[in-house]
Design an enzyme around this catalytic site. Structure first.
Site, PDB file in Angstrom:
ATOM      1  CB  CYS A 177     -30.132  14.691 -13.430  1.00  0.00           C
ATOM      2  SG  CYS A 177     -29.753  14.456 -15.136  1.00  0.00           S
TER       3      CYS A 177
HETATM    4  N1  SAJ Z   1     -28.601   6.460  -6.652  1.00  0.00           N
HETATM    5  C1  SAJ Z   1     -28.667   5.912  -5.383  1.00  0.00           C
HETATM    6  N2  SAJ Z   1     -29.715   5.109  -5.060  1.00  0.00           N
HETATM    7  C2  SAJ Z   1     -30.716   4.841  -5.954  1.00  0.00           C
HETATM    8  C3  SAJ Z   1     -30.637   5.413  -7.250  1.00  0.00           C
HETATM    9  C4  SAJ Z   1     -29.576   6.215  -7.572  1.00  0.00           C
HETATM   10  O1  SAJ Z   1     -27.783   6.135  -4.555  1.00  0.00           O
HETATM   11  O2  SAJ Z   1     -31.633   4.094  -5.611  1.00  0.00           O
HETATM   12  C5  SAJ Z   1     -27.499   7.360  -6.985  1.00  0.00           C
HETATM   13  C6  SAJ Z   1     -26.712   6.902  -8.199  1.00  0.00           C
HETATM   14  O3  SAJ Z   1     -25.654   6.053  -7.818  1.00  0.00           O
HETATM   15  C7  SAJ Z   1     -26.192   8.226  -8.758  1.00  0.00           C
HETATM   16  C8  SAJ Z   1     -27.293   9.217  -8.399  1.00  0.00           C
HETATM   17  O4  SAJ Z   1     -28.047   8.616  -7.336  1.00  0.00           O
HETATM   18  O5  SAJ Z   1     -24.993   8.603  -8.120  1.00  0.00           O
HETATM   19  C9  SAJ Z   1     -28.210   9.536  -9.566  1.00  0.00           C
HETATM   20  O6  SAJ Z   1     -28.608   8.295 -10.091  1.00  0.00           O
HETATM   21  P1  SAJ Z   1     -29.784   8.153 -11.190  1.00  0.00           P
HETATM   22  O7  SAJ Z   1     -30.121   6.702 -11.290  1.00  0.00           O
HETATM   23  O8  SAJ Z   1     -30.883   9.084 -10.884  1.00  0.00           O
HETATM   24  O9  SAJ Z   1     -29.047   8.499 -12.542  1.00  0.00           O
HETATM   25  P2  SAJ Z   1     -28.968   9.857 -13.337  1.00  0.00           P
HETATM   26  O10 SAJ Z   1     -28.386  10.955 -12.544  1.00  0.00           O
HETATM   27  O11 SAJ Z   1     -28.329   9.532 -14.625  1.00  0.00           O
HETATM   28  O12 SAJ Z   1     -30.489  10.224 -13.549  1.00  0.00           O
HETATM   29  C10 SAJ Z   1     -31.045  10.095 -14.800  1.00  0.00           C
HETATM   30  C11 SAJ Z   1     -32.188  11.044 -14.775  1.00  0.00           C
HETATM   31  N3  SAJ Z   1     -32.594  11.280 -16.112  1.00  0.00           N
HETATM   32  C12 SAJ Z   1     -32.881  12.547 -16.476  1.00  0.00           C
HETATM   33  O13 SAJ Z   1     -32.814  13.484 -15.728  1.00  0.00           O
HETATM   34  C13 SAJ Z   1     -33.290  12.734 -17.864  1.00  0.00           C
HETATM   35  C14 SAJ Z   1     -33.342  10.489 -13.964  1.00  0.00           C
HETATM   36  O14 SAJ Z   1     -34.521  11.291 -14.187  1.00  0.00           O
HETATM   37  C15 SAJ Z   1     -33.633   9.086 -14.339  1.00  0.00           C
HETATM   38  O15 SAJ Z   1     -34.718   8.609 -13.552  1.00  0.00           O
HETATM   39  C16 SAJ Z   1     -32.395   8.254 -14.072  1.00  0.00           C
HETATM   40  O16 SAJ Z   1     -31.415   8.737 -14.995  1.00  0.00           O
HETATM   41  C17 SAJ Z   1     -32.643   6.787 -14.294  1.00  0.00           C
HETATM   42  O17 SAJ Z   1     -33.809   6.356 -14.110  1.00  0.00           O
HETATM   43  O18 SAJ Z   1     -31.682   6.087 -14.537  1.00  0.00           O
END
Ligand code: SAJ
Length: 453
Positions: free
Chosen positions: A274
């Site tokens: 995403c």
């Molecule tokens: N990450 C960071 N720092 C942060 C948060 C995330 O480096 O503070 C990195 C993570 O390690 C990862 C990437 O960013 O590599 C994405 O992380 P993510 O927490 O956004 O996880 P995703 O990609 O699974 O995002 C999903 C998304 N859900 C949908 O699109 C339906 C996002 O909208 C959600 O907010 C997220 O999950 C969530 O909240 O966990």
């Protein structure tokens, strides 16, 4: 009875036959909720292997257990198939196919177009079509509405068209397809009414909005918000490293603010299906309006630069031990794109693996979830076993993904230099533990001797 009233009745009395196209981490949970909602569901997917697995009651989606799948099959209202012609018997379909990026970072909407081509062959008048795949504002109108209206059908009369963004967060134990509010926008008021009626029987909360574009844009806002804020934290980490301040302590302190602040954290880069992709869909479409989103572009460049920073940090730390990265042995801890999932897509660990190798290091990785991947040379690379004696033989360990199952004290006690990109070793003592967002100062000569002792 008109087409609208006929479908409305079928939605209310659960006689509507619903198709879910694309049975991945979005489509399969949606199919399950639709079956739980009392409908007969035809699940359509391109991959025969997935269909065979579903028919055998074996789930390949982390958030759907075999038991749940088998309960769905036992209802005799779940029909997995690769045959698109069943569309002609359906009253509603939800499209949950991938929307990746092309090699040059442009939207790849070919999966959606392929489905539309099947719709042109098999759709029946009066059906409700809902697109769920994350995509740029205008997709539903341009790739579905206009294409079907070329056949002489009229949206809102001969078919009903909505967009409802998926909000599936794989591995999230608190939020799932049923209890996450579902935004839905329709081409006409009748479309919104039918979409809201159907989804209202599948999920706890439906949030109707005026058009598909508003719904498409809301999804991209959600995920671009994350990308930009993560990039800002990554920039703060680079700044704190230069200024000799501990970024993790700074973020912890700022997080005590009970209002007007929301914590994000630096990392080795961003992965997943995403966050690295969705903002590119938005900036691509905006450019067509001669609007250049600086935030999206800057965020992408900062996030994409983080693996280089981690490489630099690793070189700095090896240097403390008078070691060169060339011919060092490096162990990557955690390869998945985020904790406690097995998904490797866009994981920054994969980029670092390649960079360490390119710089002459011998690289292995340990991940209890993500067991193997194919590297850029086309070789299959497997996680090594959890073997502390073997871990001791590495010149350094680079923590990329902070899985909950890791015993960070046990790993620290090995005495092997650690580059921690997630503050996973918070609270664990050890002068051999180095973190991104913190300066690495080369100790005076006598200290180096002790480091080498
Ligand atoms: N990450 C960071 N720092 C942060 C948060 C995330 O480096 O503070 C990195 C993570 O390690 C990862 C990437 O960013 O590599 C994405 O992380 P993510 O927490 O956004 O996880 P995703 O990609 O699974 O995002 C999903 C998304 N859900 C949908 O699109 C339906 C996002 O909208 C959600 O907010 C997220 O999950 C969530 O909240 O966990």
């Amino acid at each position: 009875m008109g087409r609208f009233e006929e479908l409305q009745k079928k939605i209310v009395d659960r006689t509507a036959k619903v198709g879910v196209i694309g049975l991945g981490y979005v489509g399969l949970p949606l199919a399950v909720e639709t079956i739980k909602g009392g409908y007969t569901v035809v699940g359509i997917d391109l991959h025969p292997g997935k269909i065979d697995s579903l028919k055998a009651g074996v789930s390949y989606v982390q958030d759907i257990s075999n038991e749940t799948l088998q309960e769905c099959l036992a209802t005799k209202r779940f029909y997995p198939t690769t045959d698109y012609s069943v569309i002609e018997n359906l009253d509603a379909i939800s499209i949950c196919v991938p929307t990746p990026l092309s090699p040059n970072q442009d939207p790849d909407t070919s999966y959606i177009t392929n489905v539309v081509n099947q719709l042109k062959k098999y759709m029946k008048q009066g059906m409700l079509i809902t697109l769920e795949s994350t995509t740029y504002p205008g997709t539903t109108e341009e790739l579905i509405q206009w294409e079907l209206e070329k056949l002489g059908y009229q949206a809102g009369e001969d078919f009903f068209l909505c967009y409802s963004p998926e909000r599936v967060d794989p591995g999230n134990r608190n939020f799932n397809t049923h209890n996450t509010p579902k935004i839905i926008g329709g081409t006409t008021p009748k479309c919104i009414e039918l979409g809201t009626a159907l989804y209202g029987n599948l999920v706890k909360t439906v949030v109707p909005v005026s058009t598909p574009k508003v719904a498409e844009m809301s999804k991209l806002l959600e995920n671009t918000f994350r990308s930009v804020n993560i990039a800002f934290m990554n920039e703060m980490a680079l700044m704190c490293d230069k200024m000799g301040i501990n970024v993790w302590e700074v973020i912890k302190a700022a997080s005590t603010k009970p209002f007007g602040y929301m914590p994000f954290y630096p990392g080795p880069g961003i992965g997943g299906h995403c966050i690295p992709l969705d903002p590119m869909y938005l900036s691509w479409k905006a450019k067509g309006f001669r609007f250049h989103s600086q935030f999206i572009d800057i965020a992408q460049s900062i996030n994409d630069s983080m693996p280089d920073y981690v490489l630099h940090k690793t070189v700095q730390v090896l240097n403390l031990y008078a070691k060169s990265i060339n011919s060092s042995k490096i162990l990557i801890l955690g390869m998945a794109y985020k904790p406690d999932v097995d998904d490797l897509r866009e994981s920054p660990g994969l980029e670092l693996y390649e960079q360490f190798k390119k710089n002459g290091a011998t690289v292995d990785y340990y991940d209890p979830h993500a067991k193997h991947f194919v590297n850029k040379a086309g070789q299959s690379v497997h996680s090594i076993d959890y073997d502390l004696e073997r871990f001791r033989t590495y010149d350094c360990m680079v923590l990329i993904t902070n899985h909950k199952s890791f015993d960070y004290q046990e790993l620290a006690d090995l005495g092997v230099a650690v580059i921690d990109t997630r503050n996973a070793f918070e609270g664990v003592e050890g002068s051999h533990i180095y973190k991104i967002g913190m300066a690495v100062s080369v100790p005076q000569q006598k200290e180096i001797v002790s480091l080498l002792a």
